[in-house]
Design a protein around this motif. Structure first.
Motif, PDB file in Angstrom:
ATOM      1  N   PHE A   1      -4.871   8.647 -17.645  1.00 55.11           N
ATOM      2  CA  PHE A   1      -4.614   8.804 -16.201  1.00 55.11           C
ATOM      3  C   PHE A   1      -5.053   7.558 -15.427  1.00 55.11           C
ATOM      4  CE2 PHE A   1      -4.660  13.431 -17.201  1.00 55.11           C
ATOM      5  CZ  PHE A   1      -3.409  13.713 -16.709  1.00 55.11           C
ATOM      6  N   LEU A   2      -6.135   6.928 -15.907  1.00 54.31           N
ATOM      7  CA  LEU A   2      -6.625   5.730 -15.222  1.00 54.31           C
ATOM      8  C   LEU A   2      -5.585   4.607 -15.321  1.00 54.31           C
ATOM      9  CD1 LEU A   2      -9.016   4.291 -13.844  1.00 54.31           C
ATOM     10  CD2 LEU A   2      -9.858   3.660 -16.084  1.00 54.31           C
ATOM     11  N   LEU A   3      -5.060   4.418 -16.548  1.00 50.40           N
ATOM     12  CA  LEU A   3      -4.041   3.380 -16.733  1.00 50.40           C
ATOM     13  C   LEU A   3      -2.820   3.680 -15.865  1.00 50.40           C
ATOM     14  CD1 LEU A   3      -4.106   2.826 -20.593  1.00 50.40           C
ATOM     15  CD2 LEU A   3      -4.709   1.185 -18.813  1.00 50.40           C
ATOM     16  N   SER A   4      -2.407   4.952 -15.851  1.00 51.50           N
ATOM     17  CA  SER A   4      -1.235   5.327 -15.052  1.00 51.50           C
ATOM     18  C   SER A   4      -1.488   5.045 -13.580  1.00 51.50           C
ATOM     19  CB  SER A   4      -0.912   6.807 -15.201  1.00 51.50           C
ATOM     20  OG  SER A   4      -0.794   7.123 -16.539  1.00 51.50           O
ATOM     21  N   ALA A   5      -2.725   5.333 -13.120  1.00 51.47           N
ATOM     22  CA  ALA A   5      -3.020   5.122 -11.699  1.00 51.47           C
ATOM     23  C   ALA A   5      -2.961   3.642 -11.365  1.00 51.47           C
ATOM     24  CB  ALA A   5      -4.401   5.683 -11.382  1.00 51.47           C
ATOM     25  N   GLN A   6      -3.334   2.804 -12.365  1.00 50.89           N
ATOM     26  CA  GLN A   6      -3.365   1.378 -12.059  1.00 50.89           C
ATOM     27  C   GLN A   6      -1.986   0.746 -11.983  1.00 50.89           C
ATOM     28  OE1 GLN A   6      -6.335  -0.023 -14.735  1.00 50.89           O
ATOM     29  NE2 GLN A   6      -7.921   0.199 -13.182  1.00 50.89           N
ATOM     30  N   VAL A   7      -1.021   1.382 -12.640  1.00 54.36           N
ATOM     31  CA  VAL A   7       0.334   0.827 -12.525  1.00 54.36           C
ATOM     32  C   VAL A   7       1.189   1.756 -11.661  1.00 54.36           C
ATOM     33  CG1 VAL A   7       0.289  -0.426 -14.698  1.00 54.36           C
ATOM     34  CG2 VAL A   7       1.020   1.953 -14.666  1.00 54.36           C
ATOM     35  N   SER A   8       0.525   2.458 -10.765  1.00 56.11           N
ATOM     36  CA  SER A   8       1.225   3.421  -9.925  1.00 56.11           C
ATOM     37  C   SER A   8       2.343   2.745  -9.116  1.00 56.11           C
ATOM     38  CB  SER A   8       0.181   4.025  -8.982  1.00 56.11           C
ATOM     39  OG  SER A   8       0.788   4.931  -8.137  1.00 56.11           O
ATOM     40  N   PRO A   9       3.574   3.302  -9.125  1.00 59.37           N
ATOM     41  CA  PRO A   9       4.680   2.648  -8.406  1.00 59.37           C
ATOM     42  C   PRO A   9       4.416   2.537  -6.902  1.00 59.37           C
ATOM     43  CG  PRO A   9       5.441   4.541  -9.687  1.00 59.37           C
ATOM     44  CD  PRO A   9       3.969   4.528  -9.799  1.00 59.37           C
ATOM     45  N   ARG A  10       4.952   1.451  -6.332  1.00 66.33           N
ATOM     46  CA  ARG A  10       4.821   1.240  -4.892  1.00 66.33           C
ATOM     47  C   ARG A  10       5.775   2.152  -4.139  1.00 66.33           C
ATOM     48  NH1 ARG A  10       3.429  -2.106  -1.223  1.00 66.33           N
ATOM     49  NH2 ARG A  10       1.973  -3.766  -1.620  1.00 66.33           N
ATOM     50  N   VAL A  11       5.396   2.567  -2.928  1.00 68.67           N
ATOM     51  CA  VAL A  11       6.338   3.316  -2.072  1.00 68.67           C
ATOM     52  C   VAL A  11       7.117   2.263  -1.267  1.00 68.67           C
ATOM     53  CG1 VAL A  11       6.512   4.953  -0.169  1.00 68.67           C
ATOM     54  CG2 VAL A  11       4.771   5.282  -1.930  1.00 68.67           C
ATOM     55  N   THR A  12       8.468   2.272  -1.420  1.00 69.16           N
ATOM     56  CA  THR A  12       9.243   1.179  -0.807  1.00 69.16           C
ATOM     57  C   THR A  12       9.917   1.567   0.515  1.00 69.16           C
ATOM     58  OG1 THR A  12      11.033   1.813  -2.269  1.00 69.16           O
ATOM     59  CG2 THR A  12       9.681  -0.069  -2.956  1.00 69.16           C
ATOM     60  N   LEU A  13      10.209   2.871   0.680  1.00 72.25           N
ATOM     61  CA  LEU A  13      10.895   3.286   1.915  1.00 72.25           C
ATOM     62  C   LEU A  13       9.945   4.076   2.808  1.00 72.25           C
ATOM     63  CD1 LEU A  13      14.184   4.666   0.303  1.00 72.25           C
ATOM     64  CD2 LEU A  13      13.797   2.367   1.230  1.00 72.25           C
ATOM     65  N   SER A  14      10.169   3.991   4.106  1.00 69.31           N
ATOM     66  CA  SER A  14       9.305   4.757   5.009  1.00 69.31           C
ATOM     67  C   SER A  14      10.167   5.516   6.030  1.00 69.31           C
ATOM     68  CB  SER A  14       8.342   3.782   5.681  1.00 69.31           C
ATOM     69  OG  SER A  14       7.521   4.463   6.534  1.00 69.31           O
ATOM     70  N   PRO A  15      10.781   6.636   5.588  1.00 69.41           N
ATOM     71  CA  PRO A  15      11.679   7.365   6.493  1.00 69.41           C
ATOM     72  C   PRO A  15      10.902   8.055   7.621  1.00 69.41           C
ATOM     73  CG  PRO A  15      11.351   8.601   4.473  1.00 69.41           C
ATOM     74  CD  PRO A  15      10.594   7.329   4.313  1.00 69.41           C
ATOM     75  N   THR A  16      11.580   8.395   8.709  1.00 69.59           N
ATOM     76  CA  THR A  16      10.855   9.087   9.793  1.00 69.59           C
ATOM     77  C   THR A  16      11.226  10.567   9.814  1.00 69.59           C
ATOM     78  OG1 THR A  16      12.560   8.209  11.193  1.00 69.59           O
ATOM     79  CG2 THR A  16      10.347   7.252  11.452  1.00 69.59           C
ATOM     80  N   ASP A  17      10.220  11.371  10.172  1.00 68.27           N
ATOM     81  CA  ASP A  17      10.401  12.821  10.242  1.00 68.27           C
ATOM     82  C   ASP A  17      11.474  13.143  11.292  1.00 68.27           C
ATOM     83  OD1 ASP A  17      10.135  15.543  10.709  1.00 68.27           O
ATOM     84  OD2 ASP A  17       7.978  15.523  10.314  1.00 68.27           O
ATOM     85  N   PRO A  18      12.527  13.926  10.911  1.00 68.43           N
ATOM     86  CA  PRO A  18      13.602  14.212  11.885  1.00 68.43           C
ATOM     87  C   PRO A  18      13.079  14.925  13.131  1.00 68.43           C
ATOM     88  CG  PRO A  18      13.891  15.453   9.844  1.00 68.43           C
ATOM     89  CD  PRO A  18      12.766  14.504   9.611  1.00 68.43           C
ATOM     90  N   SER A  19      11.994  15.698  13.001  1.00 69.06           N
ATOM     91  CA  SER A  19      11.493  16.421  14.181  1.00 69.06           C
ATOM     92  C   SER A  19      10.632  15.521  15.064  1.00 69.06           C
ATOM     93  CB  SER A  19      10.670  17.630  13.743  1.00 69.06           C
ATOM     94  OG  SER A  19       9.529  17.173  13.061  1.00 69.06           O
ATOM     95  N   GLY A  20      10.446  14.272  14.624  1.00 72.42           N
ATOM     96  CA  GLY A  20       9.689  13.321  15.439  1.00 72.42           C
ATOM     97  C   GLY A  20       8.189  13.421  15.237  1.00 72.42           C
ATOM     98  N   GLN A  21       7.732  14.413  14.373  1.00 72.46           N
ATOM     99  CA  GLN A  21       6.277  14.555  14.163  1.00 72.46           C
ATOM    100  C   GLN A  21       5.765  13.479  13.199  1.00 72.46           C
ATOM    101  OE1 GLN A  21       5.959  18.467  12.636  1.00 72.46           O
ATOM    102  NE2 GLN A  21       5.671  19.375  14.649  1.00 72.46           N
TER     103      GLN A  21
END
Ligand SMILES: O[C@H]1[C@H](O)[C@@H](O)[C@H](O)[C@@H](O)[C@H]1O
Length: 646
Positions: free
Chosen positions: A410-430
């Motif tokens: 799990f430690l190794l997996s956490a270290q190569v954890s994929p980056r989050v590339t998109l940042s969509p916005t909540d449709p309700s504006g929250q």
């Protein structure tokens, strides 16, 4: 001398010793009797070699007779029948704790169950089991073992019927509680009952068979889960209701099976006890065993008294207090080494290691349960060969290493954890905290969020961290992954609770190694050892307390697993379990004595020394010592007949 041969010699000596006891009974002034008496109170005499016995025996005739008796000393099949029927209680314990994970997958869709109700349906059973295991001690003492086993099968039947017919979640909850009551009573009664009917040389193996049935029940449950997972409507009714079948078989079987002779002797029903003892020992003489149980009860009453609640007497009498600490400690460390996070969350852990498909995860969880079952079988084989102490120590050492490997995965997996590339916005504006995470690892550990992504070959692309649906963790609350059919069509993936990783093999390896090491020793030995370490007057209460501890730590560890992972991350959680397992290792090394081959009546003497001196007694292994009771004192070593050696 080979192990087998030496076991046979041991057995022959015992038979020889029986004969000598019988001979001496006919000649009350015999020299052996007086020599043992001369040894004085609480003395131990080691009968270490054939020559010492031979010097007391009257020549070859006796030896030939001993050999004849040894050849006849076969264990009658009836003991196996009795053990298998009672171990059905273990099967139901395994089945009912195992089946719920698969049933929940279907139930949460059909009855629209939220997270709280899912947690309630799982933990209510375990909580009820903890309470009824504790209450089972009193019932076992009052009514005996047989009525308690019958009672537990009634709970299993009633619970299964309620669950199969349930129309709403409240009835389901009721059914799960009733089933839990059955599990608790069965988990504490069955090992005690088997230990009390089994002959000493088979006791470990027969009690361990009960744990084999537990893991067998868990495996069978995972296969039933897999098979009925395709039946979207009412599949869960079959999953939950099927347990009525073994429960009915056990109920009718036990109407014809006997009470524990030890319990009967304790209650003064000696004629009945003798009849049952003869029936379960076949052609073997029962006098020695009968006398030894009876004398033991009388001595115990003299030493400990019969007034006051049993638990108070146990706590004020040092040998039983020590036994209780060892018994409860073993059960606590069994659960603290994380077995049920592995059993209950194996599908999630497997998903974490990269398995995407739901049905595949269910079937792989069946492979996990099968590994647990298979290696418990190895435990059944090993318990009478290497003994309880070595088996438990070896098992826990391997378990600790496997937990470290799991954590490293799990430690190794956490270290190569994929980056989050998109940042969509909540449709309700929250504003949502989910969209603030920049790596999958943070997103995965937040119970409100999940990762929506695409795969390009094996790398994660176009990933976004979004809130999970309130009603089901199978999809996102909004956006590209909010509709299961839609995101599958668009070749998107939804990861709740896990991150895609190239190190899945390390986790898988850790998981399998964990079960390979845990199942033969740490799985069964806490149950087996607890069934043998308490004297008769304290046996029900001792087992009730230690089973209660098992169930309480089961709830604590399995219910807190996801939260622990949230605070400490997954690798932190598994390092924590490895730490607990390491502490357990020190505890067991210091405190667990070897009980292999000893009569139940002899075991109390193992707890006469201070706690944590057991490591020292290892050197006694391989020596043949027979302990017997001498009137007016506790345990002396000589041959079989107490009344001869006043
Ligand atoms: O001995 C059993 C066995 O190891 C089971 O697999 C586990 O689920 C139980 O909690 C444990 O008590």
């Amino acid at each position: 001398m080979s192990r087998k041969a030496s076991e046979n010699v041991e057995y022959t000596l015992r038979s020889l010793s029986n004969l000598m006891g019988e001979k001496r009974r006919r000649q009350p002034d015999g020299s052996a009797g007086s020599s043992a008496a001369a040894a004085g109170e609480r003395s131990l005499i080691a009968a270490e070699s054939c020559s010492s016995i031979n010097s007391q025996a009257s020549g070859g005739e006796l030896e030939r007779a001993a050999r004849r008796q040894f050849q006849q000393d076969e264990t009658p099949g009836f003991v196996y029948v009795v053990s298998v029927f009672s171990a059905l209680g273990g099967f139901l314990f395994g089945y009912d704790t195992g089946v719920v994970s698969g049933a929940l997958l279907l139930l949460k869709r059909e009855l629209n169950l939220g997270a709280l109700w899912q947690e309630l349906l799982v933990s209510s059973t375990v909580g009820a089991a903890a309470l009824s295991a504790l209450a089972g001690g009193v019932l076992n003492g009052l009514w005996g073992r047989r009525p308690c086993i019958l009672l537990s099968s009634c709970f299993f039947i009633a619970g299964a019927a309620l669950l199969a017919a349930a129309q709403d979640k409240e009835t389901l909850l009721g059914g799960r509680i009733v089933v839990g009551l059955g599990i608790g009573v069965a988990s504490m009664t069955v090992p005690v009952y088997i230990a009390e009917v089994a002959p000493p040389h088979l006791r470990g193996r027969l009690v361990t068979i009960n744990t084999l049935f537990i893991t067998g029940g868990q495996f069978f449950a995972s296969v039933v889960d897999g098979a009925f997972s395709y039946l979207a409507k009412d599949g869960w009714r079959y999953m939950l209701g099927l347990s009525a079948v073994p429960a009915i078989i056990q109920f009718f079987g036990f109407l014809f099976l006997p009470e524990s002779p030890r319990w009967l002797i304790q209650k003064g029903q000696t004629q009945k006890a003798r009849r049952i003892l003869s029936r379960i020992r076949g052609n073997q003489t029962i006098d020695e065993e009968y006398d030894s149980i009876k004398n033991n009860i009388e001595e115990e009453e003299k030493e400990v008294g019969a007034a006051g609640p049993v638990i108070c007497r146990m706590l004020t009498y040092p040998p039983t207090r020590r036994a209780l600490i060892v018994g409860c400690g073993l059960q606590m460390f069994q659960q603290l080494s994380g077995i049920n996070t592995v059993m209950y969350y194996s599908a999630t852990i497997l998903q974490m290691s990269g398995v995407q498909d739901d049905s595949l995860a269910i079937w792989l969880a069946a492979v996990t349960a099968f590994t647990n079952f298979l290696f418990t079988l190895v435990g059944v084989w090993l318990v009478e060969k290497v003994g309880r102490r070595k088996l438990t120590l070896g098992s826990l050492t391997g378990t600790t290493v496997a937990l470290i490997i799991l954590a490293l995965g799990f430690l190794l997996s956490a270290q190569v954890s994929p980056r989050v590339t998109l940042s969509p916005t909540d449709p309700s504006g929250q504003n949502s905290t989910c969209t603030n995470y920049s790596y999958c690892n943070g997103c995965m550990l937040d119970p409100d969020c999940g990762l929506c992504y695409k795969l390009n070959k094996s790398s994660v692309v176009e990933s976004s961290c979004v809130p999970v649906k309130k009603e089901s963790t199978m999809a996102a609350a909004w956006g590209r992954c909010s509709n299961e059919t839609r995101f599958k069509r668009e070749e998107l993936f939804w990861a709740y609770n896990f991150c895609p990783t190239p190190y899945s093999w390390t986790t898988l390896l850790g998981l399998i190694l964990y079960l390979v090491f845990f199942a033969p020793g740490m799985g069964p030995m806490p149950w087996t050892v607890n069934s043998e370490i308490y004297p008769l007057w304290a046996r029900s209460t001792g087992n009730a307390c230690s089973s209660g501890v098992n169930w309480i730590f089961n709830v604590l560890v399995s219910l807190t697993f996801l939260h622990t992972a949230e605070y400490l991350t997954y690798y932190g959680a598994f390092f924590l379990y490895a730490g607990f397992a390491g502490m357990g290792l020190i505890f067991i090394y210091g405190c667990l004595p070897e009980t292999k081959g000893k009569k139940l009546e002899e075991i109390e003497s193992l707890f006469e020394n201070r706690l944590c001196t057991c490591g020292i007694s290892d050197s006694d292994e391989g020596r043949y010592i027979e302990y017997i009771r001498v009137k007016g004192s506790n345990y002396h070593l000589s041959d079989n007949d107490a009344s001869d050696v006043e």
